[in-house]
Write a protein that holds these residues in place. Structure first.
Motif, PDB file in Angstrom:
ATOM      1  N   LYS A 104      21.174 -16.403  13.721  1.00 11.22           N
ATOM      2  CA  LYS A 104      22.573 -16.247  14.110  1.00 11.22           C
ATOM      3  C   LYS A 104      23.094 -14.892  13.646  1.00 11.22           C
ATOM      4  CE  LYS A 104      23.180 -21.197  13.677  1.00 11.22           C
ATOM      5  NZ  LYS A 104      23.779 -22.284  12.911  1.00 11.22           N
ATOM      6  N   ALA A 105      24.144 -14.405  14.303  1.00  8.01           N
ATOM      7  CA  ALA A 105      24.793 -13.158  13.880  1.00  8.01           C
ATOM      8  C   ALA A 105      25.624 -13.466  12.642  1.00  8.01           C
ATOM      9  CB  ALA A 105      25.677 -12.611  14.995  1.00  8.01           C
ATOM     10  N   ILE A 106      25.343 -12.769  11.539  1.00  6.78           N
ATOM     11  CA  ILE A 106      26.003 -13.076  10.271  1.00  6.78           C
ATOM     12  C   ILE A 106      26.523 -11.812   9.593  1.00  6.78           C
ATOM     13  CG2 ILE A 106      24.572 -15.114   9.886  1.00  6.78           C
ATOM     14  CD1 ILE A 106      23.133 -13.415   7.690  1.00  6.78           C
ATOM     15  N   THR A 107      27.333 -12.008   8.578  1.00  9.69           N
ATOM     16  CA  THR A 107      27.778 -10.959   7.660  1.00  9.69           C
ATOM     17  C   THR A 107      27.434 -11.428   6.260  1.00  9.69           C
ATOM     18  OG1 THR A 107      29.631 -10.399   9.090  1.00  9.69           O
ATOM     19  CG2 THR A 107      29.771  -9.669   6.812  1.00  9.69           C
ATOM     20  N   ILE A 108      26.819 -10.533   5.468  1.00 13.71           N
ATOM     21  CA  ILE A 108      26.468 -10.887   4.089  1.00 13.71           C
ATOM     22  C   ILE A 108      27.198  -9.938   3.142  1.00 13.71           C
ATOM     23  CG2 ILE A 108      24.629 -10.943   2.363  1.00 13.71           C
ATOM     24  CD1 ILE A 108      22.722 -11.825   4.510  1.00 13.71           C
TER      25      ILE A 108
END
Length: 84
Positions: free
Chosen positions: A48-52
């Motif tokens: 999935k497209a994520i931000t960390i």
């Protein structure tokens, strides 16, 4: 445009053992210590497209810790009115 956000927020001590493939995050609260499997959590977001975002928290040294001299046992005052 409407968005749906699925997020997880953890705060604690991270212990990763790459040889064992283990990543444990230990959260300490007034109710005790709780352990979470970081890799299992990340697996839920796989593909999935994520931000960390990761940050480290640490205490800051006090004034006394900065000003202690090797030659004395306390802080030293500078004479700003001394003529050269």
């Amino acid at each position: 445009m409407a968005k749906r956000v699925n997020s997880a927020s953890l705060k604690g001590k991270l212990d990763i053992d790459w040889a064992l493939g283990s990543g444990i995050l230990t959260e300490t609260t007034k109710d005790g210590d709780f352990e979470y499997d970081l890799f299992k959590l990340i697996e839920e977001f796989n593909g999935k497209a994520i931000t960390i975002s990761i940050k480290e928290e640490d205490t800051l040294p006090t004034i006394d810790e900065y000003n202690v001299s090797d030659e004395s046992d306390g802080t030293e005052e500078e004479d700003f009115f001394k003529e050269d």
